[in-house]
Design an enzyme around this catalytic site. Sequence first.
Site, mmCIF file in Angstrom:
data_model
loop_
_atom_site.group_PDB
_atom_site.id
_atom_site.type_symbol
_atom_site.label_atom_id
_atom_site.label_comp_id
_atom_site.label_asym_id
_atom_site.label_seq_id
_atom_site.Cartn_x
_atom_site.Cartn_y
_atom_site.Cartn_z
ATOM 1 N N ASP A 23 0.913 -1.384 -0.055
ATOM 2 C CA ASP A 23 0.067 0.110 -0.133
ATOM 3 C C ASP A 23 0.640 1.373 0.035
ATOM 4 O O ASP A 23 1.805 1.345 0.736
ATOM 5 C CB ASP A 23 -0.899 0.211 1.148
ATOM 6 N N ASP A 143 -5.244 1.032 9.759
ATOM 7 C CA ASP A 143 -4.951 1.765 8.571
ATOM 8 C C ASP A 143 -6.002 3.167 8.777
ATOM 9 O O ASP A 143 -6.825 3.791 7.779
ATOM 10 C CB ASP A 143 -5.928 0.912 7.306
HETATM 11 C C1 FRU Z 1 -3.659 -3.635 2.872
HETATM 12 C C2 FRU Z 1 -3.047 -3.902 3.999
HETATM 13 C C3 FRU Z 1 -3.597 -3.213 5.376
HETATM 14 C C4 FRU Z 1 -2.247 -3.276 6.155
HETATM 15 C C5 FRU Z 1 -1.072 -3.334 5.301
HETATM 16 C C6 FRU Z 1 -0.040 -4.412 5.710
HETATM 17 O O1 FRU Z 1 -3.279 -3.952 1.704
HETATM 18 O O2 FRU Z 1 -3.488 -5.471 4.502
HETATM 19 O O3 FRU Z 1 -4.744 -3.372 5.790
HETATM 20 O O4 FRU Z 1 -2.145 -2.117 7.116
HETATM 21 O O5 FRU Z 1 -1.867 -3.774 3.963
HETATM 22 O O6 FRU Z 1 1.010 -4.311 4.875
#
Ligand code: FRU
Length: 460
Positions: A23, A143
């Site tokens: 992300d 998040d």
């Molecule tokens: C989304 C996610 C988020 C988390 C991150 C971990 O792709 O799973 O929910 O914070 O990636 O890398």
Amino acid sequence: MIEVSERYRPLFHYTPARNWMNDPNGLVQIGAVTHLFYQYNPLGNHHGGISWGHATSTDLLHWQEQAVALPEREHQIFSGSAAVDWHNTSGFGSGGPPVVACYTGHRHGHEAQFLAYSQDQGQTWQFGGDAPVLDLGKADFRDPKIFWHPESGRWIMAVVHPDERQVELYGSADLHRWEPLSVFGPAGETGGIWEVPELFPLTDASGQTCWLLKVDLNPGGLYGGSGAQYWLGQFDGQTFTPATPARWVDHGKDFYAALAISDLPGRRVWIAWMSNWDYAHEVPTTPWRGSMTLPRELGVVQGEEGPVLTQRPVPELRTLRRHAQHLNREGIYPLAGQAHELLLRWERGTGRRLTLEFRSGVGTELTVEVGEHSVSVQRPDTATTRHLQGYAGRHTAPLPPEPGTLDLHLFLDSSSVELFAADGRVCLTDLLFPSAPLQEVCLQTQGLTLLGAELWNLSP
Ligand code: FRU
């Protein structure tokens, strides 16, 4: 001659030089510089040891990789956001306004929200102490997206309860103490856990403002694996109230965890991770794994079905156009170089189809088809991609019913295709791993009259 290992390296999409990325995080504009942070494993090409990697750009297209901003500590540094704290409400400032990041600290069985800050315009970062600012003692709670809400004079955080399929909103005067405001969901698509919420206002051409709430889900995406959905509605400083049903943000398979750039004056731009949790670990790239989408400028228009999100490639991309060819009739056109942009416009008519076949020396590597009511992208099954679960197949997006001119805008990089149609109302993003470099495109118009058709070779 391109090294085999670099064959799929995009020319104009961000990838780290080495190692795993997922992300985008903490996107924030500081003066002339855009900062992109991201989920990054500094030590390997798989998801682990997650830290915040860092890159900067002054045109949203050419990125310079920087030192890791927030390294893994007793917890991994999961996704989150950043914003300039103009009034130093956090007290982290020293001289100028600090930049504050809010991220999820992830340990096995525990997730909570933490702060970090920069006193030098985003260049270097400190952790804001060892204690979380929001901790419910849960295993999955993550998040955080933070933004300043001027109307209520406080910070808002949107954060997900993945298993419950809920986005919870919190408010704070100082980024340290948070009070719960409201809960949204379960709603829309709930076939997978929810991740990475976004919430911001968008203004249409008549000056009317509505708010967009986006949340990703995995699995349960349109073609399996991960996907992103949004609602448009109102946010009164406390509660988000949707005015539309849930809709897909993108009709391809590789658009996830989009985040908008905070503090970017005059426009709203977001970037997503261009992959899918279905096969993210197996994509055939090395020594890096993971790429970002193009930055997209967001807007809202009134359609027959109420307000609709529009996404357009940022205009900065025009600076990459090199050699142009006019595709004024059906035929086969050569593709020079590794990256291409194609722009087609025509008058909508009945029963007409337009087909584009992108071919390498081996065969057809990608087919794009536009019919009266839909547009689709087809990825073939090849030896390079056979091991990717759910890679091969056709991805289709409905076209809005309004008559008139239709446009198709395609961006092809070394390992991706992004399609924008109907003035940005339709988007389709797919990774693409051709068995050999693309050499030509075959255009079939079946009697349809093109109003404009241009093909550019793109080069950074
Ligand atoms: C989304 C996610 C988020 C988390 C991150 C971990 O792709 O799973 O929910 O914070 O990636 O890398």
